[in-house]
Structure formats: C-alpha cells, structure tokens
Design an enzyme around this catalytic site. Structure first.
Site, mmCIF file in Angstrom:
data_model
loop_
_atom_site.group_PDB
_atom_site.id
_atom_site.type_symbol
_atom_site.label_atom_id
_atom_site.label_comp_id
_atom_site.label_asym_id
_atom_site.label_seq_id
_atom_site.Cartn_x
_atom_site.Cartn_y
_atom_site.Cartn_z
ATOM 1 N N HIS A 45 -15.133 1.606 -6.428
ATOM 2 C CA HIS A 45 -13.837 0.939 -6.256
ATOM 3 C C HIS A 45 -13.877 -0.371 -7.027
ATOM 4 O O HIS A 45 -14.695 -1.245 -6.752
ATOM 5 C CB HIS A 45 -13.538 0.678 -4.783
ATOM 6 C CG HIS A 45 -12.206 0.033 -4.560
ATOM 7 N ND1 HIS A 45 -11.034 0.751 -4.412
ATOM 8 C CD2 HIS A 45 -11.850 -1.278 -4.492
ATOM 9 C CE1 HIS A 45 -10.024 -0.078 -4.242
ATOM 10 N NE2 HIS A 45 -10.480 -1.318 -4.293
ATOM 11 N N CYS A 46 -12.988 -0.509 -7.996
ATOM 12 C CA CYS A 46 -12.989 -1.668 -8.890
ATOM 13 C C CYS A 46 -11.995 -2.706 -8.374
ATOM 14 O O CYS A 46 -10.786 -2.463 -8.337
ATOM 15 C CB CYS A 46 -12.621 -1.248 -10.310
ATOM 16 S SG CYS A 46 -12.620 -2.621 -11.488
ATOM 17 N N ASN A 47 -12.518 -3.869 -7.977
ATOM 18 C CA ASN A 47 -11.642 -4.940 -7.502
ATOM 19 C C ASN A 47 -10.829 -5.560 -8.626
ATOM 20 O O ASN A 47 -9.795 -6.186 -8.379
ATOM 21 C CB ASN A 47 -12.472 -6.020 -6.817
ATOM 22 C CG ASN A 47 -13.074 -5.547 -5.509
ATOM 23 O OD1 ASN A 47 -12.487 -4.721 -4.808
ATOM 24 N ND2 ASN A 47 -14.254 -6.045 -5.179
ATOM 25 N N ASN B 50 -8.048 -3.150 -8.760
ATOM 26 C CA ASN B 50 -7.454 -2.883 -7.460
ATOM 27 C C ASN B 50 -7.243 -1.390 -7.264
ATOM 28 O O ASN B 50 -6.282 -0.946 -6.629
ATOM 29 C CB ASN B 50 -6.125 -3.632 -7.295
ATOM 30 C CG ASN B 50 -5.650 -3.680 -5.853
ATOM 31 O OD1 ASN B 50 -6.448 -3.602 -4.929
ATOM 32 N ND2 ASN B 50 -4.344 -3.790 -5.656
ATOM 33 N N ASN B 51 -8.165 -0.599 -7.811
ATOM 34 C CA ASN B 51 -8.025 0.849 -7.786
ATOM 35 C C ASN B 51 -9.406 1.482 -7.841
ATOM 36 O O ASN B 51 -10.369 0.870 -8.320
ATOM 37 C CB ASN B 51 -7.194 1.317 -8.987
ATOM 38 C CG ASN B 51 -6.637 2.709 -8.796
ATOM 39 O OD1 ASN B 51 -6.643 3.260 -7.688
ATOM 40 N ND2 ASN B 51 -6.144 3.311 -9.866
#
Length: 312
Positions: free
Chosen positions: A150-152, A155-156
């Site tokens: 999950h890539c901050n 945001n996805n």
C-alpha cells in the site's frame, strides 16, 4: 521484469484484539481522506515544475535551454500520465470489482470465527473467492490481486493492475529530479564563476547591475535579487537530494526484487521465522526428552515455550 507467480500461504493477522476495526473501503487513490505523503508529493512535484521550467531553465544559454525544456517537459508529461493512472486505477481483484462491493456494508472481521482474513482462497470480509496471490489490504479494506504494497504517496494499493504505472512513475520521477538537480547545481556554480553566461536572454538588456535577475522568462519577467535566486537554488537542490535518495532506493530495490513483490518478501521472511521457531522447539523437546540429560534452558524456559507456543 516478470512478476513471479509462486503460491503463498495465508498469514494470520498479528494483532491481539478480538475483532478488526471497520474501515471504509477505498475505490482508488482519490478516495478521501488523502494521505499526508500524497499531498506532500503533489506539492513537491508542483514546486519543482514551477522553479525548473519557469526560473532556472530559462537562464541557460542557447541551445541548452530549448534542449532542457524538451527533456524536462517529456519527463513531466510521462510522470503525470503514469502517476494519475496509478492513482486512478482500482487495483482490487476481479471478484471484488464485479460484485458492486463498494456499495455494500462491510462486515467486521471476528477472530473468534476465523483465524485468517483469507482462508481456503475465500475472503471473509469481501465474501468472494480469490486467487492464491490475493491479499486483503487493511487500509483500503478490499482484496488486491498480486498485492505488492500500500503506497501512501499514491494513497492507493499497488497490485497487478497498476504495478507498471507505479514503476514508470518512480522511474520518470527519478530521471526528472536528477535532471533538475544537475541544472540548478550548474546555475548555482555558474552564478559565481560567470554570471554573464546566464543573462543572455534579450530581456536582460534592460536590466542594469549584476545583482538583478529575471524570473519566469520570457513571458512574464519578474525582477529578483541575486540572494533570492541563490536561496531558491539552494532549497531546490536540497529538495532534489532528499527526493533522489528516496526514489533511487525504491527503484533499485524493485530492480533487485526481479519480479517479486514486497508482499512476497515479507511473507517469505515470516515463513522462514516460523520454520526456524519450529526447528528450535523440536530441538528443545528432543534434548529434554533424552534420559539422563539436564535441560540446558532450565525448567522455566521449557514451561514458557510450552505455554506460549504450544506443541510443535
């Protein structure tokens, strides 16, 4: 790089609470609320685009300014296209996306009923059959096919459907920041060695004094002092250095993975630790069970192992 397809065992959540909190399901990276890293990334991208295309590249002499306009512009367009695609694409697995999952009320995971979120290739939260490479993201609250992480910054989640957009986003960002860093560093040095070589634009003919510079050439010239230009260049160089360290680490690590996902690495480490603990427990039991041998760990250690870990 080819995404690997080996199977993985499902891993139970490590938290000790009886039920997981209910999180709203995210459709993609535009779902509110935005992440702090996501907002920071867009601000840094806007800042670098403005100072590079509007302030520093116009100071370069011909034909270097036109060449850098073209190179930076192409990298910026590629990055924007892939960045928006990576944020917009819903990485959920097909079963979730075809079920109208986002309009339904989501159940709360109860560990009294199930030890795993996904068991026997069925997700108890999404209530769908899933493949062996699917993982349920606790942040997005949905199953993602070939889950990487999950890539901050997006945001996805990054999964099978948007992995290559994510990877090209990182590559283009690295190349673009590197180009901007070289340009600004050159101007910073050249300002002391030969400032006249940076004032070749026709608009400088109407400016008197070496201490006066022009920004946003050639359409909207704005006068600025030499100190302001140098301070802005120093801030830009610092931002570029920090961004390059983060981006190079990420890009090189994904090259090193050779098609494996970050989730595969974490799962492999977890399973290796479990296997090592099983071997250690078996060794302790064999030593304790041998007649005439004293327990090398002491009776309290054996009781602790038996109480906490149970029989191997």
């Amino acid at each position: 790089m080819t995404r690997c397809n080996y199977g993985m065992r499902r891993i139970a959540p490590t938290a000790s609470t009886e039920s997981a909190p209910h999180n709203p399901t995210r459709v993609n990276g535009w779902t509110c609320p935005p992440e702090v890293n996501q907002v920071t990334g867009w601000l840094v991208l806007s800042f670098l685009a403005i100072v590079s295309l509007g302030i520093f590249i116009p100071l370069l002499p011909l034909p270097w300014n036109y060449a850098l306009y073209t190179l930076t512009g192409v990298l910026f367009v590629v990055h924007m296209a892939t960045h928006i695609a990576a944020v917009t694409i819903d990485p959920a697995c097909d079963a979730v996306r075809t079920k109208e999952y986002y309009s339904q009320t989501k159940p709360i995971f109860d560990r009294k009923k199930q030890a795993h979120v996904i068991q026997n290739q069925r997700c108890f939260l999404c209530d769908v059959k899933v493949g062996p490479k699917v993982k349920h993201c606790s942040i997005c609250n949905k199953c993602v096919d070939n889950f990487d992480h999950h890539c901050n910054w997006l945001n996805n989640c990054v999964g099978d459907r948007n992995y290559w957009y994510f990877f090209v986003t990182c590559l283009s960002a690295t190349a673009g920041v590197l180009v901007i860093f070289i340009v600004v560093l050159f101007i910073f040095i050249q300002h002391y060695l030969d400032p006249n070589s940076l004032q070749t634009a026709p608009q400088f003919d109407n400016v008197r004094g070496n201490n006066t510079w022009l920004m946003f050439l050639p359409l909207a010239p704005v006068k600025a002092s030499s100190t302001s230009l140098l301070v802005l260049a120093f801030i830009t160089i610092l931002i570029c250095l920090i961004s390059l360290l983060m981006l190079l680490h990420l890009v090189l690590f994904h090259f090193y993975l050779r098609g494996m996902s970050l989730n595969d690495i974490e799962s492999y480490k977890f399973e290796s630790d479990v296997d090592a603990q099983s071997v250690n427990r078996a060794s302790v039991k064999s030593v304790v069970g041998t007649p005439g041998l004293q327990n090398p760990l002491g009776s309290s250690s054996v009781n602790t192992l038996s109480t906490q870990d149970g029989p191997p």
